[in-house]
Design a protein around this motif. Structure first.
Motif, mmCIF file in Angstrom:
data_model
loop_
_atom_site.group_PDB
_atom_site.id
_atom_site.type_symbol
_atom_site.label_atom_id
_atom_site.label_comp_id
_atom_site.label_asym_id
_atom_site.label_seq_id
_atom_site.Cartn_x
_atom_site.Cartn_y
_atom_site.Cartn_z
ATOM 1 N N TYR A 24 0.835 -1.192 0.000
ATOM 2 C CA TYR A 24 0.000 0.000 0.000
ATOM 3 C C TYR A 24 0.875 1.249 0.000
ATOM 4 O O TYR A 24 1.949 1.260 0.585
ATOM 5 C CB TYR A 24 -0.914 0.018 1.230
ATOM 6 N N LYS A 25 0.370 2.294 -0.617
ATOM 7 C CA LYS A 25 1.072 3.574 -0.627
ATOM 8 C C LYS A 25 0.252 4.568 0.199
ATOM 9 O O LYS A 25 -0.897 4.841 -0.115
ATOM 10 C CB LYS A 25 1.243 4.089 -2.053
ATOM 11 N N THR A 26 0.860 5.087 1.256
ATOM 12 C CA THR A 26 0.227 6.067 2.124
ATOM 13 C C THR A 26 0.895 7.418 1.871
ATOM 14 O O THR A 26 2.117 7.484 1.827
ATOM 15 C CB THR A 26 0.407 5.674 3.603
ATOM 16 N N PRO A 27 0.139 8.492 1.722
ATOM 17 C CA PRO A 27 0.749 9.806 1.493
ATOM 18 C C PRO A 27 1.711 10.184 2.624
ATOM 19 O O PRO A 27 1.354 10.118 3.803
ATOM 20 C CB PRO A 27 -0.438 10.756 1.436
ATOM 21 N N ALA A 28 2.912 10.597 2.255
ATOM 22 C CA ALA A 28 3.923 10.979 3.240
ATOM 23 C C ALA A 28 3.435 12.132 4.113
ATOM 24 O O ALA A 28 3.694 12.153 5.323
ATOM 25 C CB ALA A 28 5.224 11.349 2.545
ATOM 26 N N ALA A 29 2.733 13.098 3.516
ATOM 27 C CA ALA A 29 2.248 14.245 4.287
ATOM 28 C C ALA A 29 1.354 13.798 5.439
ATOM 29 O O ALA A 29 1.448 14.324 6.553
ATOM 30 C CB ALA A 29 1.497 15.212 3.372
ATOM 31 N N PHE A 30 0.511 12.800 5.187
ATOM 32 C CA PHE A 30 -0.373 12.266 6.229
ATOM 33 C C PHE A 30 0.456 11.669 7.363
ATOM 34 O O PHE A 30 0.187 11.906 8.539
ATOM 35 C CB PHE A 30 -1.307 11.219 5.635
ATOM 36 N N LEU A 31 1.478 10.915 7.014
ATOM 37 C CA LEU A 31 2.324 10.289 8.033
ATOM 38 C C LEU A 31 3.044 11.337 8.873
ATOM 39 O O LEU A 31 3.134 11.210 10.097
ATOM 40 C CB LEU A 31 3.331 9.344 7.383
ATOM 41 N N GLY A 85 18.876 23.301 10.879
ATOM 42 C CA GLY A 85 19.537 24.453 10.270
ATOM 43 C C GLY A 85 18.497 25.354 9.624
ATOM 44 O O GLY A 85 17.506 25.715 10.236
ATOM 45 N N GLY A 86 18.694 25.677 8.337
ATOM 46 C CA GLY A 86 17.757 26.520 7.624
ATOM 47 C C GLY A 86 16.657 25.760 6.913
ATOM 48 O O GLY A 86 15.814 26.359 6.243
ATOM 49 N N ALA A 87 16.649 24.441 7.026
ATOM 50 C CA ALA A 87 15.638 23.606 6.358
ATOM 51 C C ALA A 87 14.475 23.352 7.314
ATOM 52 O O ALA A 87 14.687 23.075 8.492
ATOM 53 C CB ALA A 87 16.252 22.288 5.910
ATOM 54 N N ARG A 88 13.249 23.455 6.762
ATOM 55 C CA ARG A 88 12.057 23.307 7.607
ATOM 56 C C ARG A 88 10.976 22.545 6.852
ATOM 57 O O ARG A 88 10.779 22.745 5.660
ATOM 58 C CB ARG A 88 11.546 24.702 7.975
ATOM 59 N N ILE A 89 10.256 21.686 7.585
ATOM 60 C CA ILE A 89 9.096 21.013 7.007
ATOM 61 C C ILE A 89 8.001 22.061 6.838
ATOM 62 O O ILE A 89 7.717 22.829 7.752
ATOM 63 C CB ILE A 89 8.593 19.869 7.923
ATOM 64 N N ASN A 90 7.373 22.093 5.675
ATOM 65 C CA ASN A 90 6.290 23.028 5.390
ATOM 66 C C ASN A 90 5.037 22.549 6.124
ATOM 67 O O ASN A 90 4.482 21.507 5.793
ATOM 68 C CB ASN A 90 6.046 23.080 3.879
ATOM 69 N N SER A 91 4.579 23.309 7.121
ATOM 70 C CA SER A 91 3.425 22.868 7.913
ATOM 71 C C SER A 91 2.147 22.826 7.085
ATOM 72 O O SER A 91 1.243 22.052 7.378
ATOM 73 C CB SER A 91 3.233 23.759 9.144
ATOM 74 N N ALA A 92 2.063 23.631 6.024
ATOM 75 C CA ALA A 92 0.873 23.629 5.169
ATOM 76 C C ALA A 92 0.882 22.470 4.170
ATOM 77 O O ALA A 92 -0.167 22.006 3.738
ATOM 78 C CB ALA A 92 0.769 24.951 4.408
ATOM 79 N N GLN A 93 2.069 22.011 3.811
ATOM 80 C CA GLN A 93 2.220 20.895 2.873
ATOM 81 C C GLN A 93 3.415 20.062 3.339
ATOM 82 O O GLN A 93 4.534 20.203 2.860
ATOM 83 C CB GLN A 93 2.444 21.428 1.457
ATOM 84 N N PRO A 94 3.205 19.171 4.321
ATOM 85 C CA PRO A 94 4.305 18.502 5.006
ATOM 86 C C PRO A 94 5.240 17.646 4.150
ATOM 87 O O PRO A 94 6.331 17.324 4.603
ATOM 88 C CB PRO A 94 3.595 17.631 6.051
ATOM 89 N N ALA A 95 4.864 17.314 2.941
ATOM 90 C CA ALA A 95 5.768 16.530 2.098
ATOM 91 C C ALA A 95 6.834 17.412 1.438
ATOM 92 O O ALA A 95 7.664 16.917 0.699
ATOM 93 C CB ALA A 95 4.979 15.783 1.034
ATOM 94 N N VAL A 96 6.815 18.714 1.764
ATOM 95 C CA VAL A 96 7.743 19.672 1.163
ATOM 96 C C VAL A 96 8.698 20.202 2.230
ATOM 97 O O VAL A 96 8.282 20.581 3.325
ATOM 98 C CB VAL A 96 6.962 20.846 0.532
#
Length: 90
Positions: free
Chosen positions: A8-15, A27-38
């Protein structure tokens, strides 16, 4: 959830959302809270190594919390084999 030949493939953003990882930074990298797969480089100063380190940290935490192993989709260029092996991406 999509049914594939290998499972099964589950959307990464959901996880990332259910694991509470949507505000994680390295550092300067951050998970996008509006689109967590970014992963974002808000300041323009995140290094490629910080972006990859954030991916690896998130991948490992998602696996610890859910048993699901996230795979990266983009081709990674500009890194040496030892750098990718350190990040366990090969």
């Amino acid at each position: 959830m999509l049914k594939l030949n290998e499972g099964y493939k589950t959307p990464a953003a959901f996880l990332l959302q259910i694991c509470g990882l949507t505000d994680m930074t390295i550092g300067g990298a951050r998970i996008n809270s509006a689109q967590p797969a970014v992963i974002l480089n808000d300041s323009g100063e995140a290094t490629a190594s910080e972006v990859l380190a954030l991916f690896v940290k998130v991948r490992d935490l998602v696996f610890e919390m859910t048993g699901v192993y996230l795979r990266h989709e983009p081709n990674l260029i500009g890194f040496t084999e030892p750098e990718l092996e350190l990040l366990q991406l090969r």
